[in-house]
Design a protein around this motif. Sequence first.
Motif, PDB file in Angstrom:
ATOM      1  N   SER A  48       0.826  -1.217   0.000  1.00 47.79           N
ATOM      2  CA  SER A  48       0.000   0.000   0.000  1.00 47.79           C
ATOM      3  C   SER A  48       0.858   1.263   0.000  1.00 47.79           C
ATOM      4  O   SER A  48       0.363   2.346  -0.271  1.00 47.79           O
ATOM      5  CB  SER A  48      -0.945  -0.004   1.200  1.00 47.79           C
ATOM      6  N   ASN A  57       0.596  10.072   0.980  1.00 50.88           N
ATOM      7  CA  ASN A  57       0.810  10.029   2.414  1.00 50.88           C
ATOM      8  C   ASN A  57       2.254  10.341   2.789  1.00 50.88           C
ATOM      9  O   ASN A  57       2.511  11.072   3.741  1.00 50.88           O
ATOM     10  CB  ASN A  57       0.407   8.649   2.908  1.00 50.88           C
ATOM     11  N   TYR A 334       5.410   1.359   7.070  1.00 52.00           N
ATOM     12  CA  TYR A 334       4.779   0.403   6.160  1.00 52.00           C
ATOM     13  C   TYR A 334       5.475  -0.948   6.185  1.00 52.00           C
ATOM     14  O   TYR A 334       5.017  -1.891   5.570  1.00 52.00           O
ATOM     15  CB  TYR A 334       4.815   0.935   4.726  1.00 52.00           C
TER      16      TYR A 334
ATOM     17  N   MET C  50       1.068   9.712  10.312  1.00 58.32           N
ATOM     18  CA  MET C  50       1.307   8.296  10.585  1.00 58.32           C
ATOM     19  C   MET C  50      -0.005   7.545  10.693  1.00 58.32           C
ATOM     20  O   MET C  50      -0.103   6.373  10.296  1.00 58.32           O
ATOM     21  CB  MET C  50       2.111   8.140  11.861  1.00 58.32           C
ATOM     22  N   ASP C  52      -2.642   8.363   8.981  1.00 55.15           N
ATOM     23  CA  ASP C  52      -3.020   8.212   7.574  1.00 55.15           C
ATOM     24  C   ASP C  52      -2.310   7.017   6.950  1.00 55.15           C
ATOM     25  O   ASP C  52      -2.913   6.233   6.214  1.00 55.15           O
ATOM     26  CB  ASP C  52      -2.663   9.469   6.778  1.00 55.15           C
ATOM     27  N   ALA C  53      -1.020   6.911   7.250  1.00 54.22           N
ATOM     28  CA  ALA C  53      -0.258   5.793   6.685  1.00 54.22           C
ATOM     29  C   ALA C  53      -0.831   4.474   7.164  1.00 54.22           C
ATOM     30  O   ALA C  53      -0.958   3.510   6.397  1.00 54.22           O
ATOM     31  CB  ALA C  53       1.212   5.904   7.080  1.00 54.22           C
ATOM     32  N   VAL C  55      -3.942   3.921   8.076  1.00 53.62           N
ATOM     33  CA  VAL C  55      -5.236   3.707   7.435  1.00 53.62           C
ATOM     34  C   VAL C  55      -5.033   3.135   6.030  1.00 53.62           C
ATOM     35  O   VAL C  55      -5.764   2.236   5.596  1.00 53.62           O
ATOM     36  CB  VAL C  55      -6.039   5.024   7.380  1.00 53.62           C
ATOM     37  N   ASN C  56      -4.020   3.634   5.347  1.00 58.06           N
ATOM     38  CA  ASN C  56      -3.757   3.135   3.994  1.00 58.06           C
ATOM     39  C   ASN C  56      -3.517   1.630   3.971  1.00 58.06           C
ATOM     40  O   ASN C  56      -3.756   0.979   2.967  1.00 58.06           O
ATOM     41  CB  ASN C  56      -2.530   3.826   3.405  1.00 58.06           C
ATOM     42  N   GLN C  57      -2.998   1.105   5.077  1.00 60.41           N
ATOM     43  CA  GLN C  57      -2.714  -0.333   5.089  1.00 60.41           C
ATOM     44  C   GLN C  57      -3.935  -1.148   5.477  1.00 60.41           C
ATOM     45  O   GLN C  57      -3.863  -2.366   5.576  1.00 60.41           O
ATOM     46  CB  GLN C  57      -1.560  -0.611   6.048  1.00 60.41           C
ATOM     47  N   GLU C  58      -5.069  -0.441   5.752  1.00 59.22           N
ATOM     48  CA  GLU C  58      -6.333  -1.085   6.108  1.00 59.22           C
ATOM     49  C   GLU C  58      -6.155  -2.230   7.092  1.00 59.22           C
ATOM     50  O   GLU C  58      -6.411  -3.387   6.786  1.00 59.22           O
ATOM     51  CB  GLU C  58      -7.034  -1.586   4.827  1.00 59.22           C
ATOM     52  N   PRO C  59      -5.694  -1.906   8.312  1.00 51.39           N
ATOM     53  CA  PRO C  59      -5.552  -2.952   9.326  1.00 51.39           C
ATOM     54  C   PRO C  59      -6.921  -3.374   9.867  1.00 51.39           C
ATOM     55  O   PRO C  59      -7.938  -2.747   9.550  1.00 51.39           O
ATOM     56  CB  PRO C  59      -4.738  -2.262  10.410  1.00 51.39           C
ATOM     57  N   SER C  73      -8.199  14.672  14.551  1.00 49.29           N
ATOM     58  CA  SER C  73      -9.547  14.219  14.212  1.00 49.29           C
ATOM     59  C   SER C  73      -9.727  13.883  12.732  1.00 49.29           C
ATOM     60  O   SER C  73     -10.366  12.875  12.426  1.00 49.29           O
ATOM     61  CB  SER C  73     -10.591  15.223  14.694  1.00 49.29           C
ATOM     62  N   PRO C  74      -9.193  14.661  11.778  1.00 48.21           N
ATOM     63  CA  PRO C  74      -9.451  14.278  10.383  1.00 48.21           C
ATOM     64  C   PRO C  74      -8.905  12.888  10.077  1.00 48.21           C
ATOM     65  O   PRO C  74      -9.577  12.099   9.398  1.00 48.21           O
ATOM     66  CB  PRO C  74      -8.688  15.337   9.579  1.00 48.21           C
ATOM     67  N   ARG C  78     -11.071   9.642   9.171  1.00 49.56           N
ATOM     68  CA  ARG C  78     -10.821   8.940   7.923  1.00 49.56           C
ATOM     69  C   ARG C  78     -10.716   7.441   8.177  1.00 49.56           C
ATOM     70  O   ARG C  78     -11.230   6.637   7.390  1.00 49.56           O
ATOM     71  CB  ARG C  78      -9.503   9.461   7.312  1.00 49.56           C
ATOM     72  N   GLU C  81     -14.193   6.212   8.767  1.00 52.25           N
ATOM     73  CA  GLU C  81     -14.873   6.183   7.476  1.00 52.25           C
ATOM     74  C   GLU C  81     -14.450   4.974   6.656  1.00 52.25           C
ATOM     75  O   GLU C  81     -15.235   4.393   5.926  1.00 52.25           O
ATOM     76  CB  GLU C  81     -14.499   7.444   6.680  1.00 52.25           C
ATOM     77  N   ALA C  82     -13.180   4.659   6.770  1.00 50.16           N
ATOM     78  CA  ALA C  82     -12.654   3.534   6.009  1.00 50.16           C
ATOM     79  C   ALA C  82     -13.092   2.208   6.610  1.00 50.16           C
ATOM     80  O   ALA C  82     -12.734   1.154   6.104  1.00 50.16           O
ATOM     81  CB  ALA C  82     -11.134   3.604   5.953  1.00 50.16           C
ATOM     82  N   GLY C  83     -13.845   2.271   7.695  1.00 50.24           N
ATOM     83  CA  GLY C  83     -14.376   1.060   8.284  1.00 50.24           C
ATOM     84  C   GLY C  83     -13.410   0.334   9.200  1.00 50.24           C
ATOM     85  O   GLY C  83     -13.557  -0.852   9.451  1.00 50.24           O
ATOM     86  N   ILE C  84     -12.406   1.066   9.694  1.00 52.32           N
ATOM     87  CA  ILE C  84     -11.443   0.426  10.599  1.00 52.32           C
ATOM     88  C   ILE C  84     -11.869   0.687  12.038  1.00 52.32           C
ATOM     89  O   ILE C  84     -12.081   1.843  12.410  1.00 52.32           O
ATOM     90  CB  ILE C  84     -10.039   1.003  10.367  1.00 52.32           C
TER      91      ILE C  84
END
Lengths: 368, 368, 286, 272, 272
Positions: A48, A57, A334, C50, C52-53, C55-59, C73-74, C78, C81-84
Amino acid sequence: MPADAAMAMDERVKTEPFLARLMKRPELGAIGGVILVTIFFLATADSSMFTLSGIMNFLTPAAQLGILGIAAAMLMIGGEFDLSIGSMVAFAGMIFGVLTVNLGLPLILSIPATFVFAALVGAVNGLIVIRSGLPSFIVTLAGLFILRGASLVGLKLFTGGSTQLRGVREAVEGDMLTPLFSGDAFGFFFTWLADIGLIEKFRSGTPKVPGIPVEILWFVLVALVATYVLLRTARGNWIFAAGGDRNAASNSGVPVDKVKIALFMATACAAALVAIITVIDSGSTDARRGFMKEFEAIITAVIGGCLLTGGYGSAIGAFFGAIIFGMVTIGLTYTSFDQDWFQVFLGGMLLIAVLFNNAIRKRVTGER
Amino acid sequence: MPADAAMAMDERVKTEPFLARLMKRPELGAIGGVILVTIFFLATADSSMFTLSGIMNFLTPAAQLGILGIAAAMLMIGGEFDLSIGSMVAFAGMIFGVLTVNLGLPLILSIPATFVFAALVGAVNGLIVIRSGLPSFIVTLAGLFILRGASLVGLKLFTGGSTQLRGVREAVEGDMLTPLFSGDAFGFFFTWLADIGLIEKFRSGTPKVPGIPVEILWFVLVALVATYVLLRTARGNWIFAAGGDRNAASNSGVPVDKVKIALFMATACAAALVAIITVIDSGSTDARRGFMKEFEAIITAVIGGCLLTGGYGSAIGAFFGAIIFGMVTIGLTYTSFDQDWFQVFLGGMLLIAVLFNNAIRKRVTGER
Amino acid sequence: ADIIVVAHGQANDPFWSVVKNGAQEAAEQTGANVDFRSPETFDMVQMSQMIDAAVNQEPDGLVVSIPDADALSPSIKRAVEAGIPVISMNSGADVAHELGAKLHVGQSEYDAGVAAGQKLAEMGGTKGICVNQEVGNVSLDQRCEGFAEGFGGPVQVIPTMNDPAEVQAKVRAALDSDEDVDTVLGLGASLVGEPAVAAVEAMGLTGEVLVASFDLSAGFLQDVADGKAAFAIDQQQFLQGYLPVVFLAMNAEYGLIPGGDVPSGPNLVTQDMAAQVIDLSAQGIR
Amino acid sequence: MTADTTFHHGDPATGVPIVEMRNIEKHFGNVIALAGVSFDIRPGECHCLLGDNGAGKSTFIKTMSGVHKPTKGEILFEGRPMSFASPRDAMEAGIATVFQDLAMIPLMSVTRNFFMGREPKKGKGLFARMDLGAANEICVEEMRKMGINLRGPDQAVGTLSGGERQTVAIARAVYFGAKVLILDEPTSALGVRQTSNVLATIDRVRKQGVGVVFISHNVRHALAVGDRFTVLNRGKTLGTATRGEITPEALQDLMAGGQELAQLEGSLEGTI
Amino acid sequence: MTADTTFHHGDPATGVPIVEMRNIEKHFGNVIALAGVSFDIRPGECHCLLGDNGAGKSTFIKTMSGVHKPTKGEILFEGRPMSFASPRDAMEAGIATVFQDLAMIPLMSVTRNFFMGREPKKGKGLFARMDLGAANEICVEEMRKMGINLRGPDQAVGTLSGGERQTVAIARAVYFGAKVLILDEPTSALGVRQTSNVLATIDRVRKQGVGVVFISHNVRHALAVGDRFTVLNRGKTLGTATRGEITPEALQDLMAGGQELAQLEGSLEGTI
Ligand SMILES: Nc1ncnc2c1ncn2[C@@H]1O[C@H](COP(=O)(O)OP(=O)(O)OP(=O)(O)O)[C@@H](O)[C@H]1O
Ligand SMILES: Nc1ncnc2c1ncn2[C@@H]1O[C@H](COP(=O)(O)OP(=O)(O)OP(=O)(O)O)[C@@H](O)[C@H]1O
Ligand SMILES: [Mg+2]
Ligand SMILES: [Mg+2]
């Protein structure tokens, strides 16, 4: 050009491969570093990291650092340091926060006011350095402490005792200028891209990348302007000259003092720009903002090929230096390496990246 | 000396007042700073600051910083930086702690071993700088991160998960060498002074000042040795030459590379000395020891008159620089100013101190 | 299950290394894959990046501390919102639910400060200093604010840098210059608490000046046990690392999650209990 | 030794001096570098400043070109008292100087050094930029005129040979020269061909009405182009002689600081 | 022009060369500074290295004194192949050099520069220290021999005049000189008196059996002391001539790189 034609015939010059000519530019070493670091993370990091959202990011912190780094690089080329930029981020953030939240000014007033404040502080730094003849290291070091302390005192004063000032997001909401300094640009385009399935969406249906964070655009803009000024204008020539040899430059008619003061002002303004962007973005500011950023900015400039002794370097180099630094700091999150090893990796990667591009440059240009 | 006699008759030389001759030495500016800061605190601080115990109190941190600062000054005169000394304090502390506590070695073995480790790391720093031709700033910056990270990993490994290694005091208790590195020297003398009423006692009857903390003695010793080496030996000449102009020095037959590597090793050993003293003193070591000390050391050297570009400076200057820094950081606590202003005050005092001694020097020596 | 923890304190901070040990222990016990991350300094901007990073990995779960709700908060939204699933810990009890966190494990820094202040006032303290090794770090500043509130008497904040010798000298200076000061509160046990005890001891004031400290360290606990220090304020931060990971692992596997917040502290470690926790502290569990 | 060269020497210049320096003193701390020196330069003349090493020649011309402020004394520029705050001021008034240390930045390219402080521009307002193409061409051309074929205008000055570097500094000063051209030992590192070019250049600009101040240790060079000769010794002036008033031998003696050339005289006379 | 000076010139030195350089090439990146130069220096001779600006003279002597490693070619020292790793090695082998850029540290005092790398010691073992008193005396004395009266041995070199600085470098090399003394344009900034001192010094050390490599742009100086003359042009050697084999005019032409001196010849001949 006739001059070039004459050169080409000189028997004392070997024909030089295109690559060798390229690598002579200080910034190109830094590109080598970027490539190396990218390869490393492609091999070790979660996939990712190099998706669109992953790239945005790590570019976001790189952009914030890079704006400072490019300013620091210009100042370093001009032969001076500014250790107060990190504190300046906190101080300008405090000023900006107070202007927008406590005084309720619209951005069209508070932003120029913040820049004026910053430029004034920069000018004072510069004047003290020029007048006293003291090294800028020590003068701006005093600035580092004074501005950091002043931010603390100011924040406590204006918030009634807290070191954190909040409510900026609400204050600037709806302001015409907000989109210039915060959020993402080209959002409609990215929504459209997501709709036609070109970029990923979250489970909820919103695109993973809502646009290009504006700081990245600022970062690119600053890099372009700085490069143009350095390489294509007379002022750029003066900056190199002032940093290369103060006396020689002044004896040749370069207004060294003015150049240096202008550089200090530009550096402070770059810090103010980062402050404004991050304060609007995060909606708050605190007394620790920008902590240690002065060193990171200098690191960025040095990775990018600037000499600490002045007179040599490039803005594009600092641009790539910031990307290397951003990639390494965020990139490790990452990977599956233990956080305890983070600093060992950060140091190791930095060292390998600079050793690598140094080695490449030497090999290609045939230097000893 | 006949040479001097001839000089004295030269009509192109004005007789120079003794004071002017004195002020030409880089360190004497720093003395001016000490005097100014002392006067300031005499006027504003609680009288207990300048009692014997108050003086020992601010000299102790000054001494620890000063040992690093003098080493940094020598390295800076030699034209290089070492940003890894702060981390080296933590790393050497970890090594020393593990050797004494986990392996149970006596000091006579663990101390030399720690120095050897440190010197090795210093030599590696130096070798990389020399071989690669990269600026030492960037190489030792990598060292900063790597050593700091390694200390964390090492401590966790050897303590089974904690970042603090303790039990050093118990381990070295009774060791012959302990009094050399910890506690107070000349205790009997101070007890006697207290008995005859020359120094104050606590209500309990013990003298308020039980002796001179050994780090102060080390500090003075290091300053004397460094000054002797710099001003009176051939190696000192080489250090100035190597930092003044690398090529010129090398062309004149100075073994520049060896000089620089030796300086890196000496700097690392100074960090190890501070580590040993503080670890025995506090009985423990942790992963944050020495944090930011590299910058404080450089600040100290610069206050003391060293040029960042190398080739100029003095160890005695760094000695006084450390005292100024120590007095200012601790001194504010003795005053009734609001402590929130600490950093503003620290920055302001530093700036005023250097501006002041700069102004004095110019006036006295008649420079433009 | 992949679980990412993003905290605002550094891996080499003694307090946070205990949190991390908790998270790792939970990882071992549940078989979850835990990544623990934090910015290099107290840096809210970098921390949000960090998150954000992460969240990108969708843990399968995200654990965060929230020292600055505005700034974070943003990113947290997020994630939601991403369902994590998000659990907050340590700081941010007041805003956790608003931001969409499932629950909060921890203790408000401010409340802990108040508790410490009340206890010290109770023990006879009248005039105090709060030794802060990282002024501007909001969560540390809140401890001092809470202390001032709970203590009632006058409180002076003493800012220091990160060096035991300097802390010791500053505490001495503060006690020397104002003889009325009879209470010292440190914001970190090894960095401030231990040197403060040493300073008091060197001045021969042991017993006359109360010393207390946030967080635990083996050395400071020994001082408490020996009666040289009053108490240590324990958040049981091991739980702040351990519980959220266990909860999120359960959530990922079985969809289970507790219904309410878990207060992990404050817990004052006084002389009678100190001896028992020294060993645990030396292992990085308390 | 032949003192009469084939250069044409005009009548002694009689106009108002462009620059007149009166009783200049300059102290560095306790060092007295100049102890009262007077000097003037008129349009169209070449005024040689001679003297032993350390006599104060460089210090003197540095006060003339705005680098040093005199400790005492007066500077008149075209008859009006003048005090240059910086070399840039002096340059704008029309004084171009080749310093003994050349005032070049080793890390910068030849072209950038050549135009340093006076870059040729193209474009307007915000878009004014350096005209690098034109600059390169001018630079290569001017160097060629002086007898140096550059390998490339973007070579760093630090990698040039000593003489090449000196030629850049001279070409630059001549190219921008206006009313007064000051040359501090301009030919010291130059080869035979380059030296003759420089002497010819001095002759050419003088004919155009520029006043030239020429510092040299080479009596032949001085006599080849000089109209007047001022000799400094230990910070004081030993007097000014007009061309023809003084024999080369006397001049050489004066330049050596009046001290006898010891036993060497016999063996080296005429060869220096 | 008088070519015959009154220096005594011995028979052409015939011994084994102290240093012999064979087909030396040196490239800097894409710049070819030396394209195959051969040269040797024998005990007791003064071998002049001549050539136009940028011909490669300095680069050549730098390879001889260990500063540069040749890209190609061989160096023999007293008959044995040798490769100096650093200038210090060359110095220890007995090669003393005055570089064109002088290799001095501006911030350091004259004495410290004079003895840099070869400090006189007193005391033993751990207490070995620089003998500053003796150093100062020697330094002032050696400078006086060269015709410079220093104001004080602790003056920073950066504040010396150009010629004073050059004299320090020469005095240093001569004082430490052993088997070969290399002088790269040593007299370029020197006054009349200092120049004659340097030429006399060259003559003196040569008589002591030292081999001297002398680089100059001044034909007179070269002819005054030289035994052999090697001319470089654009990185190649144009050949070596022995004293008496070549006329001054031919030498001067060769030094100018073989290119005609154009119309200037007439006007300047004999003055350069
Ligand atoms: N900044 C300075 N500080 C101290 N002394 C100085 C400074 N600059 C020059 N001097 C001294 O002033 C004297 C005159 O120096 P100057 O450079 O003017 O001599 P010069 O006539 O140009 O000699 P040369 O022919 O060798 O170049 C010298 O003795 C020098 O040591
Ligand atoms: N480090 C370098 N990089 C690139 N080119 C170089 C370097 N050093 C020298 N050169 C080039 O090599 C050529 C020879 O230079 P060198 O200094 O040897 O000339 P020289 O014969 O000593 O001339 P001069 O009489 O002017 O001192 C010059 O054209 C110069 O530009
Ligand atoms: Mg001069
Ligand atoms: Mg040369």
